[in-house]
Write a protein that holds these residues in place. Structure first.
Motif: not given
Length: 421
Positions: A298-320, A353-357
């Protein structure tokens, strides 16, 4: 194909979403009170010009609606001036570019991999205006603009406009710091709040206008409760130039049925927006935390991941992103592949990445426990530990318990079929 087939397709689409988890970060669902305006006689009418200064007769009722929409918008965002006529976020951005720049000027914005929206770049609205886009230096680890490096570029290149606000937006952005740089070179600051407009209205995000932005644009159908259109808010001194750039600049008639729907959604936001926005952010953070606990990047771990409605995940290890988004769609989880800051534009077809809200799921009443369950289903599909069919059954079961629209005047079913269909 006849018209009956179109109705069948519309109903099929509705059923599909009734059984799915809609997590596209740029979408939301409107209440029946907003939808009623869509099918009104307003959809047949024109109202070119400003309130009280129309070029057609028959606009007395439309003037009242637009006046109400303007007043509500100024109140929600504590703005000196509001224009509610743009029919989309890109149109709103284009109007601002016409108002505050000239062809050949430079602007500064986030690059697309770093979250920037295409309308801020040369391939879209900025390019149509003849602008050259410079990109903010961006720190991938902190997920922040490098302010010192930005100042060095700005002092040398003299951009006319600084654009903040992004399509991938996980954290608050440095409006005050960029405003200081802009003032040094007599430039303006614009904040594209399309994704966070409802969070700002709900008092749960930064206030760009209070922090120094000269103009704020925003589409009204992401975290906001409205139909697909947009608003522009600005300082009083810019009111005339902004209004002229909207009409006759980039808007003629401004889709009066959705204008009325927007006015209703602004009323909903005024009453229910704070509770809704707070739950949206709580839900996004819980979803991100659980995905991280399960082992996803999950992107942004060092900042608590998110301050909005969005979550981003780097899935390059899983095929993109493309492969993962397609697998999740097969399981009834609807989100999108997304470039991340370390990607190249060449990676657009299959980014890392993937982006979800979570804004639409929140409006359907989901809270932290549901976010944990959704995270487990997503992880199961991505890791291959559960089949897409099994995940789809779990999605349908979960969604069947959340088919009512909340945060509105009267709760009601979300996926009703119009009689015409």
């Amino acid at each position: 194909m006849d018209y009956g087939r179109i109705y069948e397709i519309v109903n099929g689409h509705t059923r599909f979403y009734a059984d799915s988890l809609p997590m596209i970060a740029s979408e939301n669902i409107t209440s029946k009170f907003v939808r009623r305006c869509y099918l009104s006689d307003l959809g047949h009418r024109y109202a070119e010009g400003k309130v009280g200064e129309r070029y057609y007769q028959g606009c007395i009722f439309i003037d009242e609606i637009e006046s109400s929409a303007i007043a509500l918008t100024k109140e929600l965002f504590e703005a000196e001036h509001a224009n509610v006529q743009p029919v989309s976020g890109v149109v709103a951005n284009l109007a601002v570019f016409f108002a505050l720049t000239d062809p050949g000027d430079k602007i500064m914005a986030y690059s697309v991999p770093c979250g920037g929206h295409i309308s801020h770049d040369r391939v879209s609205a900025a390019g149509l205006r003849g602008l050259s886009t410079l990109y903010y230096p961006f720190d991938n680890d902190s997920f922040e603009i490098d302010i010192d490096a930005t100042r060095n570029i700005a002092l040398k290149e003299k951009p006319k406009l600084f654009v903040l606000g992004t399509s991938l937006i996980l954290f608050k952005q440095p409006v005050e710091e960029i405003k200081e740089i802009a003032d040094e070179i007599n430039a303006r600051v614009m904040f594209d709040a399309s994704h966070v407009l409802g969070l700002i209205a709900g008092r749960q995000f930064q206030k760009p206008l209070k922090e120094g932005a000269d103009v704020m644009t925003g589409s009204t159908h992401k975290t906001f409760f409205g139909p697909q259109r947009a608003v522009i808010l600005c300082r009083r001194e810019l009111a005339d130039v902004i209004d002229r750039s909207v009409f006759p600049g980039v808007v003629s008639n401004h889709h009066l049925n959705t204008l009325a729907g927007y006015a209703v959604s602004a009323m909903e936001m005024k009453i229910y927006g704070e509770d809704y926005a707070r739950q949206v952010i709580d839900n996004a953070r819980k979803l991100a935390e659980r995905l991280h606990e399960l082992g996803l990047d999950v992107v942004g771990e060092n900042r608590g991941f998110t301050e909005t409605h969005q979550v981003a995940v780097d899935v390059s290890r899983h095929g993109g992103g493309e492969k993962v988004a397609e697998k999740l769609e097969a399981a009834g989880i609807i989100l999108n592949k997304n470039l991340l800051p370390w990607d190249s534009l060449k990676d657009t077809v299959n980014p890392s990445g993937i982006r979800m809200g979570v804004q639409e799921l929140t409006r359907l009443g989901m809270k932290e426990p549901e976010m944990e369950e959704i995270a487990e289903i997503i992880y199961g599909v991505i890791s291959g530990k559960i089949s897409e069919k099994e995940a789809g059954n779990r999605v349908k079961q979960l969604k069947s318990e959340f088919n009512t629209i909340k945060y509105t005047f009267e709760e009601h079913l979300a996926y009703e079929f119009p009689e015409i269909c």
